[in-house]
Design an enzyme around this catalytic site. Structure first.
Site, PDB file in Angstrom:
ATOM      1  N   ASP A 262       0.854  -1.175   0.000  1.00 39.84           N
ATOM      2  CA  ASP A 262       0.000   0.000   0.000  1.00 39.84           C
ATOM      3  C   ASP A 262       0.898   1.236   0.000  1.00 39.84           C
ATOM      4  O   ASP A 262       2.101   1.156   0.295  1.00 39.84           O
ATOM      5  CB  ASP A 262      -0.888  -0.048   1.250  1.00 39.84           C
ATOM      6  CG  ASP A 262      -1.721   1.207   1.424  1.00 39.84           C
ATOM      7  OD1 ASP A 262      -2.435   1.584   0.472  1.00 39.84           O
ATOM      8  OD2 ASP A 262      -1.646   1.820   2.504  1.00 39.84           O
TER       9      ASP A 262
ATOM     10  N   ASP B 238      -0.334   5.162   0.952  1.00 42.43           N
ATOM     11  CA  ASP B 238      -0.615   6.119   2.019  1.00 42.43           C
ATOM     12  C   ASP B 238      -0.676   5.426   3.375  1.00 42.43           C
ATOM     13  O   ASP B 238      -1.428   4.465   3.568  1.00 42.43           O
ATOM     14  CB  ASP B 238      -1.940   6.843   1.752  1.00 42.43           C
ATOM     15  CG  ASP B 238      -1.854   7.769   0.555  1.00 42.43           C
ATOM     16  OD1 ASP B 238      -0.959   8.632   0.541  1.00 42.43           O
ATOM     17  OD2 ASP B 238      -2.674   7.634  -0.369  1.00 42.43           O
TER      18      ASP B 238
END
Length: 217
Positions: A14, A16
């Protein structure tokens, strides 16, 4: 204390909250949106992490037309892409990404390509050769589609992938894909990842004797 060690064939990352700390931007943009809608800002922030913006809007304002959410999401993406103030790498992320050079890995993010490239650059991190972004999936996290697409593109069985995630939606997506999940940071702890780390400072990735990856946490 002995480090936890996990074996894998590929790492799916991922962005953020996992590689990039963009909380300052997310807070500014989404609290501004919350105020305009007359919504509680803290409640909005509890929903938005890890999801595509229009899906967060649909959860928060379920009676609104999809077209309105899509239009406001386009405006939100433009605002977030233009705002890089306060974006920094998650501790340990620059070394972690340097260790992954030449190893099988992919970015799997709910951001679109433009936003992902801007945020990775603002944090001083290399953009992976393979990235599955918002435009490339029909269903956002917590649906596992993005992680499954990344695994397929890398030619790796989902069970041999190790996901790094910070949000509830992302952790649920990784587990639903049949993958193990390393929860990164304080948001992850409440959502039952396979294992948990405070940040990426202590994470080390090396090749094992069989050509796979050995991840020490």
């Amino acid at each position: 204390m002995t480090a936890t060690q996990l074996s894998a064939r590929a790492l799916l990352l991922d962005m953020d909250g996992t590689l990039v700390n963009s909380d300052a931007v997310v807070e500014r943009c989404w609290r501004r949106w919350a105020a305009a809608q007359g919504l509680d800002g803290d409640h909005v922030m509890s929903v938005v992490h890890g999801r595509q913006g229009h899906l967060s809007m649909a959860i928060l304002l379920p009676e609104r037309p999809v077209e309105q959410n899509l239009a406001e999401n386009r405006a939100m993406l433009a605002a977030e892409t233009a705002d890089t103030e306060g974006i920094v790498p998650v501790p340990g992320a620059p070394r972690f990404m340097a260790e992954l050079a030449g190893l099988p890995h992919a970015l799997v993010t709910s951001a679109d390509t433009g936003l992902a490239r801007v945020r990775m650059a603002a944090a001083g991190l290399p953009y992976p050769e393979l990235a599955v972004t918002a435009e490339q999936v029909g269903a956002s996290k917590p649906d596992p589609e993005g992680f499954l697409k990344a695994a397929a593109a890398l030619g790796v069985d989902p069970a041999d992938c190790l996901v790094f995630e910070d949000s509830q939606a992302g952790i649920q997506a990784g587990l639903a894909a049949g993958m193990r999940v390393v929860g990164v940071g304080p948001r992850a702890a409440a959502h039952r990842p396979t294992v948990q780390v405070a940040d990426l400072t202590s994470v080390r990735v090396t090749r094992d004797a069989d050509g796979g990856l050995l991840v020490a946490l």
